[in-house]
Scaffold this active site. Structure first.
Site, short mmCIF file in Angstrom:
data_model
loop_
_atom_site.label_atom_id
_atom_site.label_comp_id
_atom_site.label_asym_id
_atom_site.label_seq_id
_atom_site.Cartn_x
_atom_site.Cartn_y
_atom_site.Cartn_z
N SER A 91 0.83 -1.19 0.00
CA SER A 91 0.00 0.00 0.00
C SER A 91 0.87 1.23 0.00
CB SER A 91 -0.89 -0.04 1.23
OG SER A 91 -1.57 1.15 1.38
N ASN A 135 4.94 3.47 5.28
CA ASN A 135 3.99 4.50 4.83
C ASN A 135 3.00 5.01 5.88
OD1 ASN A 135 4.85 4.47 2.03
ND2 ASN A 135 3.90 2.47 1.90
N TYR A 136 2.70 4.22 6.90
CA TYR A 136 1.60 4.59 7.80
C TYR A 136 1.99 4.81 9.26
CZ TYR A 136 -1.58 3.45 4.01
OH TYR A 136 -2.24 3.44 2.81
N LEU A 137 3.14 4.29 9.68
CA LEU A 137 3.54 4.44 11.08
C LEU A 137 4.55 5.56 11.21
CD1 LEU A 137 3.95 0.68 12.08
CD2 LEU A 137 1.94 2.15 12.31
#
Length: 889
Positions: free
Chosen positions: A132, A847-849
């Site tokens: 992602s 990408n998200y953390l």
């Protein structure tokens, strides 16, 4: 034949080849999977056996994934009057029915208590896979055919090819202790120094190697004068290394210390100089004796057609070549190429089934084997030549600073593979030429020259964008961009801004949740649908979703859900079942608020399965509504916020304060897994998982064998230890057969190791112009190995063992204690590997953390960050390493 025939972009990663019987056109017959499964319970002891399904204190159990049959949707009575919205706009036109295949078998999602997640009552989901990117939720209009003169968009765009490779998931090993800082800094950075987070990695010292070499040659210093001379010779090496480290530190541009970063739409740079992009080498024709066959007869193809045939031949033993859509799209494009470049011998190719690409495939395999058989020196020479050609394109000069370029290579031609069930997989990706590429460079600077014949399509000087070059690929009409590397200042500013935006949402999220909860009962259908969609985006971390064209994969997000994708199960469960990004299946059975359940039942009334569930909600108006709460807030910011806040809370709850480093790492990976499940970053079990676990079980058995031999040596020193409970119990999974098998395997490995070392030493001597060692040296070594294993064979069943060199009883006891700790740590690693086999941790980590969560956690719990972040990620997030151990998201 060019070595680039099978190369492609990141989304086109080929699957592992599966050799098998040949069909007429060279395909492998699908009559078995060839997987040799290893019994997970084999060779493991009752007391020391690894309990892969048992939860430890340091790691709560990851939700289990099971298959589940989908229940038929029951019929309900109409909703109460207070749930009936006022009349609103008519429904959107019904879309064409989906061609997606229903999936009756599904995975059972395990729902965690709200207290175990992030305090907002969201349920976690257990679903499938991976890959992602934060940028991909950006609303996109429906795609239209690409016009030749259409300029590229100036807004921020998604990088089509990531420069963060597989290395991101492979932490680097720290070889030496952290470097001490000056006395003035010690007081301020004592905590940070204890974990070694901010120290550069060190290589082994060159002087030590030199000393070792001299020692082995039997040359010792004869006097203090000689010693002093030796120290003097080492001094320049130390100074050189220190100077190099200082220069590397100076090269890092600490952009995060600037107080006025550039915003969107502003000037991103003042000067930009680079050498353009690197084109793949031209196609090299196959030897005359290598030809594809048609109806059993060899065909003489011109180079243009032969190259395309080679693209397919390279994938012959992969799953792509068994896919009907892939084969159909390939053959359609292959026929178009044949019209322009027909066979030299005039033969007509009309049926795919009569094509046999195996002769080309076998040639490629032979070339691959030859390349693999090259010596280390030859491989090094080839790599050096390749690096020399690419060197001018790897860096650019941005505002006077040297910055690394990310994806500077132009994608070679090949076959589009896509992700998931993409309708265009197998289509031909044409060769990109300079006439297709727009270059962005500073005004007044020399225009770079392409490394192949041709002229650039256009040269621009746009300081409001950060890409260096772009072009339009022919399969989907998408723009491809060349950006700076992940560790560049521009990319770093973008990353930091993204996480700061998500962190800012903390101040607004309670108000937003209060408002959409109230709107769940509003009489206005549009607002009620929007509130329900926001509930799903917030609680389930769903992507917003956009409408798709007929020639795109049938993937959906929250706003584009159809009635067939959501099933009601009384009293308050919803079952989501659809294909998400990259055609990865999302399946989740989750409890919802009573009002949400009533709303979904209402939205589905008088609709067909292929009608939109949210027929009055689109991504753009939804993001506009969110922006009214906070500047720049979109649905994708919720996804980053929920991922990071969940991760922070899982770490706070699950990290053992007094645990070992491995126990803390297991807790970290568990928290990462919970986020990956929340974001649907799951994957299929790797094909090599069982093989990998088998190797780990063998290694564990080797540790236990070593422990057994140390115990037997202890008994031989002093028989009283046989009565000590700590040492008296035998390894229950090491019976006589297991011991014999282990010793035989170890013997074979030792012999192979000795033979390889003998060959390598002789190659080194030959390179230095010296005489090789005689065969007698190898024979003597093999004789010693055989003698050692004969001794071990005699010791079986005696309960005694004679060590190669005598050791005191205390030393043996210490060795056993260290081995016990090593076995405990290794079991935790095996448990962690098994728990993560269906979850992709890298995507959320990249990408998200928020990387500052990891940096602060490592400092607080004294875990080396190199065990979590690879060298690439450390270079990508230098700004995150500055936080102290008390930082919270």
């Amino acid at each position: 034949m060019s070595a680039d025939i099978s190369m492609s972009s990141d989304e086109d990663t080929p699957l592992a080849p599966r050799p098998g019987p040949s069909k007429p056109n060279g395909h492998a017959a699908a009559n078995g999977n060839g997987n040799g499964r290893v019994d997970s319970d084999s060779l493991m002891s009752d007391d020391d056996d690894l309990p892969l399904t048992t939860r430890t204190k340091s790691e709560p159990m990851t939700p289990e994934v099971r298959s589940r049959k989908r229940k038929q949707a029951p019929v309900y009575s109409s909703s109460s009057d207070d749930d009936t919205p006022l009349a609103s706009t008519p429904l959107r036109a019904t879309k064409a029915k989906s061609t997606a295949v229903r999936m009756p078998g599904a995975m059972k999602a395990t729902t965690l208590p709200a207290s175990a997640v992030n305090g907002n009552g969201r349920a976690k989901k257990a679903v499938k896979v991976e890959e992602s990117d934060y940028e991909e939720d950006t609303p996109q209009p429906k795609k239209r055919p690409v016009k030749a003169q259409r300029p590229p968009p100036k807004k921020r765009v998604k990088k089509e090819e990531s420069d963060v490779g597989s290395e991101d998931e492979t932490p680097i090993v720290k070889k030496t202790a952290p470097k001490k800082r000056k006395a003035k800094q010690q007081e301020q950075e004592a905590k940070a120094e204890s974990s070694g987070d901010e120290q550069p990695l060190k290589a082994k010292k060159a002087p030590a190697k030199r000393a070792k070499k001299e020692e082995t040659n039997g040359v010792a210093p004869k006097s203090k004068k000689g010693k002093a001379k030796k120290e003097d010779s080492e001094e320049p090496a130390k100074k050189s290394k220190k100077k190099k480290e200082e220069e590397e530190e100076k090269e890092i541009f600490r952009w995060w210390e600037n107080q006025d970063p550039n915003g969107d739409g502003s000037i991103k740079w003042n000067t930009l100089e680079h050498n353009g992009v690197y084109f793949p080498p031209p196609y090299e024709a196959l030897p005359k004796n290598v030809r594809m066959k048609y109806n059993g007869k060899p065909i003489d193809l011109p180079p243009e057609s032969e190259e395309v045939a080679g693209f397919y031949a390279a994938l012959l033993e992969t799953e792509h070549a068994q896919d009907k859509t892939f084969n159909s799209n390939f053959f359609k494009d292959f026929l178009e190429i044949l019209k322009e470049h027909p066979p030299v011998d005039g033969m007509k190719i009309e049926e795919f089934a009569k094509c046999d690409f195996r002769p080309i495939f076998e040639y490629f395999e032979d070339e691959k084997a030859k390349k693999k058989a090259l010596s280390a020196a030859e491989k090094k020479e080839l790599k050096a030549a390749k690096d020399k050609l690419e060197a001018p394109y790897t860096h650019c000069v941005l505002d006077g600073r040297k910055e690394k370029v990310g994806n500077f290579r132009v994608e070679p031609p090949g076959l589009f593979r896509g992700r998931g069930d993409h309708p265009k997989k197998g289509a031909l990706k044409l060769r990109v030429r300079p006439e297709d590429i727009t270059i962005n460079i500073g005004e007044g600077l020399p225009t770079p020259q392409p490394n192949v014949p041709g002229q650039w399509k256009k040269v621009i000087h746009d300081q409001t964008v950060t890409w260096l070059a772009n072009w339009t690929e022919n399969v989907n009409g998408n723009y491809k961009y060349v950006f700076l590397a992940a560790g560049s200042s521009i990319k770093g500013q973008s990353d930091m801004s993204k996480f700061e935006k998500a962190r800012e949402l903390k101040s607004y999220v309670d108000v937003i949740r209060k408002d959409y909860t109230a709107d769940l009962k509003t009489k206005v259908m549009k607002d009620r649908q929007r509130a329900t969609a926001m509930y799903f985006i917030d609680r389930l971390a769903l992507r917003a979703g956009n409408e798709k064209g007929d020639d795109e994969a049938d993937t959906v997000g929250c706003c584009s859900l159809r009635c067939e994708h959501v099933t009601l199960e009384p009293p308050n469960y919803l079952i989501f079942d659809f294909l998400g990004k990259d055609s990865i299946r999302y399946y989740n059975r989750v409890p919802v608020d009573e009002q949400v359940f009533k709303n979904i039942k209402l939205f589905k009334e008088n609709k067909n399965d292929d009608d939109d569930l949210f027929d009055r909600v689109d991504t753009a108006p939804l993001n506009k509504h969110l922006a009214s709460y906070m500047k720049g807030l979109t649905a994708k910011v919720f996804r980053t916020y929920n991922a990071s806040i969940t991760f922070q809370e899982q770490l706070d709850q699950g990290t053992p304060e007094k645990g070992t480093v491995q126990e803390k790492l297991n807790a970290y990976n568990h928290a990462n897994r919970m986020v990956a499940i929340l974001c649907n970053h799951q994957r299929a079990v790797p094909k090599t998982h069982e093989q990998s676990m088998g190797k780990m079980r063998e290694k564990l058995r080797a540790f236990k064998y070593e422990r057994m031999k140390l115990r037997h040596a202890l008994f031989a020193n002093d028989a009283k230890f046989k009565k000590n409970k700590k040492y008296s119990q035998d390894e229950s999974d090491l019976d006589d057969d297991a011991i014999a098998e282990h010793e035989e395997n170890h013997r074979a490995k030792e012999i192979e190791k000795a033979e390889k070392k003998f060959q390598k030493d002789n190659e080194k001597l030959a390179a230095e112009g010296k005489s090789p060692q005689p065969e007698s040296v190898l024979k003597d070594k093999l004789k010693d190995i055989e003698a050692e294993f004969k001794k071990l064979k005699k010791e079986r069943g005696t309960g005694k063992h004679e060590l190669k060199r005598e050791r005191a009883t205390e030393k043996i006891e210490d060795a056993i204690d260290k081995l016990e700790e090593k076995i405990k740590t290794f079991k935790l690693q095996m448990e962690d590997r098994e728990a993560g086999k269906e979850v992709a941790l890298g995507t959320s980590k990249i990408n998200y953390l928020d990387p500052r969560i990891t940096a602060a956690w490592c400092k607080k719990h004294e875990v080396p960050i190199e065990k979590i972040f690879s060298k690439t990620l450390l270079a990508k997030f230098p700004w995150a390493m500055e936080v102290d151990d008390g930082w919270k998201f």
